[in-house]
Write an enzyme that holds these catalytic residues in place. Structure first.
Site, mmCIF file in Angstrom:
data_model
loop_
_atom_site.group_PDB
_atom_site.id
_atom_site.type_symbol
_atom_site.label_atom_id
_atom_site.label_comp_id
_atom_site.label_asym_id
_atom_site.label_seq_id
_atom_site.Cartn_x
_atom_site.Cartn_y
_atom_site.Cartn_z
ATOM 1 N N GLU A 153 -8.944 -8.696 -0.821
ATOM 2 C CA GLU A 153 -8.344 -7.509 -1.415
ATOM 3 C C GLU A 153 -9.295 -6.925 -2.464
ATOM 4 O O GLU A 153 -9.257 -7.343 -3.635
ATOM 5 C CB GLU A 153 -7.018 -7.864 -2.092
ATOM 6 C CG GLU A 153 -5.939 -8.327 -1.146
ATOM 7 C CD GLU A 153 -4.567 -7.891 -1.630
ATOM 8 O OE1 GLU A 153 -3.851 -7.278 -0.851
ATOM 9 O OE2 GLU A 153 -4.229 -8.137 -2.794
ATOM 10 N N GLU B 254 -3.427 -8.340 -9.557
ATOM 11 C CA GLU B 254 -2.553 -7.952 -10.689
ATOM 12 C C GLU B 254 -2.216 -9.165 -11.547
ATOM 13 O O GLU B 254 -2.046 -9.047 -12.763
ATOM 14 C CB GLU B 254 -1.286 -7.271 -10.134
ATOM 15 C CG GLU B 254 -1.594 -5.871 -9.613
ATOM 16 C CD GLU B 254 -0.702 -5.388 -8.481
ATOM 17 O OE1 GLU B 254 0.380 -5.962 -8.254
ATOM 18 O OE2 GLU B 254 -1.108 -4.416 -7.800
ATOM 19 N N GLY C 230 -3.742 0.034 -4.218
ATOM 20 C CA GLY C 230 -3.005 1.132 -4.858
ATOM 21 C C GLY C 230 -3.816 2.417 -4.938
ATOM 22 O O GLY C 230 -3.504 3.297 -5.738
ATOM 23 N N HIS D 70 -3.217 -12.893 -6.867
ATOM 24 C CA HIS D 70 -3.277 -11.443 -6.664
ATOM 25 C C HIS D 70 -4.013 -10.816 -7.839
ATOM 26 O O HIS D 70 -3.887 -11.283 -8.977
ATOM 27 C CB HIS D 70 -1.855 -10.887 -6.542
ATOM 28 C CG HIS D 70 -1.834 -9.464 -6.088
ATOM 29 N ND1 HIS D 70 -2.082 -8.417 -6.939
ATOM 30 C CD2 HIS D 70 -1.635 -8.917 -4.858
ATOM 31 C CE1 HIS D 70 -2.015 -7.277 -6.261
ATOM 32 N NE2 HIS D 70 -1.746 -7.566 -4.994
ATOM 33 N N GLY E 133 0.947 -3.531 0.480
ATOM 34 C CA GLY E 133 1.737 -3.227 -0.712
ATOM 35 C C GLY E 133 2.691 -2.072 -0.439
ATOM 36 O O GLY E 133 3.758 -2.246 0.159
ATOM 37 N N SER F 224 -4.444 -0.512 0.316
ATOM 38 C CA SER F 224 -4.171 0.828 0.876
ATOM 39 C C SER F 224 -4.120 0.843 2.402
ATOM 40 O O SER F 224 -4.542 1.814 3.029
ATOM 41 C CB SER F 224 -5.202 1.845 0.374
ATOM 42 O OG SER F 224 -5.122 1.950 -1.024
ATOM 43 N N ASN G 271 4.084 -7.226 0.477
ATOM 44 C CA ASN G 271 4.248 -7.595 -0.940
ATOM 45 C C ASN G 271 5.057 -6.490 -1.617
ATOM 46 O O ASN G 271 4.541 -5.404 -1.869
ATOM 47 C CB ASN G 271 2.849 -7.728 -1.578
ATOM 48 C CG ASN G 271 2.922 -8.004 -3.077
ATOM 49 O OD1 ASN G 271 4.007 -8.240 -3.617
ATOM 50 N ND2 ASN G 271 1.776 -7.959 -3.740
ATOM 51 N N TRP G 272 6.328 -6.783 -1.890
ATOM 52 C CA TRP G 272 7.211 -5.761 -2.463
ATOM 53 C C TRP G 272 6.965 -5.577 -3.960
ATOM 54 O O TRP G 272 7.527 -4.683 -4.571
ATOM 55 C CB TRP G 272 8.681 -6.133 -2.221
ATOM 56 C CG TRP G 272 9.092 -6.140 -0.771
ATOM 57 C CD1 TRP G 272 8.287 -5.901 0.328
ATOM 58 C CD2 TRP G 272 10.408 -6.376 -0.246
ATOM 59 N NE1 TRP G 272 9.019 -5.978 1.483
ATOM 60 C CE2 TRP G 272 10.332 -6.274 1.174
ATOM 61 C CE3 TRP G 272 11.646 -6.666 -0.825
ATOM 62 C CZ2 TRP G 272 11.448 -6.456 1.996
ATOM 63 C CZ3 TRP G 272 12.755 -6.848 0.007
ATOM 64 C CH2 TRP G 272 12.653 -6.738 1.392
ATOM 65 N N LYS G 273 6.176 -6.426 -4.543
ATOM 66 C CA LYS G 273 5.866 -6.376 -5.981
ATOM 67 C C LYS G 273 7.161 -6.275 -6.810
ATOM 68 O O LYS G 273 8.190 -6.782 -6.381
ATOM 69 C CB LYS G 273 4.916 -5.221 -6.277
ATOM 70 C CG LYS G 273 3.661 -5.257 -5.397
ATOM 71 C CD LYS G 273 2.570 -4.388 -5.915
ATOM 72 C CE LYS G 273 1.403 -4.397 -4.945
ATOM 73 N NZ LYS G 273 0.216 -3.753 -5.449
#
Ligand code: PEP
Length: 256
Positions: free
Chosen positions: A165, A95, A171, A93, A232, A211, A8-10
């Site tokens: 997740e 976020e 993160g 997700h 991530g 992570s 996931n390149w966000k």
């Protein structure tokens, strides 16, 4: 069992940088039967990256989609528009849930939109730190799985992936412990069993995200019931991501 390594390149890399990075990955990513490698660039980069990659080497995923197929929804991109371009889409997700206030209903509709447009949804579920401290992890996971997969037909479940997740591990400096991951994956499989039966609960791919990197990924991939990783930060470092794909290929081979 097949393993999935999904990057996931966000909201990182512009179009040019995405193409360069995809080219860099292409130089060293193995094509292995036992592993499905998926990269999820921004919407903008999907098309150019799609034209340059070998689709046997890596598949494409979107990071989100809107659940209506078309209409007056300024700024949104629908699963119908992604059809044929992305083979996967990340849905729910943390976020999206947190920063963009997506609720269980939005997420459920997005899962259905993905399926009706022949895109495999990666349904993200996971508890926050507060929910974990309150002892609510099991409850939260069951609720999110039940809600996300409500209205999914049993003939569609083989297109769905679930990513566990834990929000507190995303993160952060370390992943969840192996015991925590194993326990959460069991809870998710049990909920799938309630809804779709035993075979479905044993075959639905469940990934871990939070992570993970080259240092801890092999161990996480070896946990019973874990079929892959949603990655991530480490997905933006070519040797890390390629190393995870290689580790997954080895584990898939060993499991045969
Ligand atoms: C994620 O955001 O899905 C994720 C797993 O991020 P990271 O690997 O950076 O924790």
């Amino acid at each position: 069992m097949k393993k999935y390594i999904i990057g996931n390149w966000k909201m990182n890399l512009n179009v040019h940088e995405s193409s360069l990075f995809a080219a860099k990955l292409a130089q060293s990513l193995p094509i292995k039967r036992g592993v499905e490698t998926v990269i999820c660039p921004s919407f903008l980069s999907l098309q150019p990256v799609s034209l340059q990659i070998n689709h046997r080497q890596m598949k494409l995923g979107a990071q989100n989609c809107y659940w209506r197929d078309e209409g007056a929804f300024t700024g949104e991109i629908s699963a119908a528009q992604l059809r044929g371009l992305a083979q996967y889409v990340i849905v729910g997700h943390s976020e999206r849930r947190d920063v963009f206030n997506e609720d269980d209903r939005d997420i459920r509709f997005k899962v259905q939109a993905a399926l009706r447009n022949y895109i495999r949804p990666i349904l993200c579920v996971g508890e926050t730190e507060m929910e974990r401290n309150d002892g609510d992890t099991e409850h939260v996971l069951c609720d999110q799985v039940a809600s996300g997969l409500m209205n999914v037909g049993s003939d569609q479940l083989d297109q769905v992936l679930i990513a566990y997740e834990p929000v507190w591990a995303i993160g952060s400096s370390a992943p969840a412990s192996n015991d925590d991951i194993a326990a959460a994956v069991k809870v998710v499989r049990t909920q799938v069993e309630h809804m779709f039966g035993k075979t479905a609960s044993e075959t639905v791919p469940i990934l871990y995200g939070g992570s993970s990197n080259l240092e801890n990924g092999r161990e996480i991939l070896s946990i019973t019931g874990v079929d892959g990783l949603l990655v991530g930060r480490a997905s933006l470092i070519a040797p890390e991501f390629v190393g995870l794909v290689n580790a997954a290929a080895e584990i898939s081979r060993e499991e045969k």
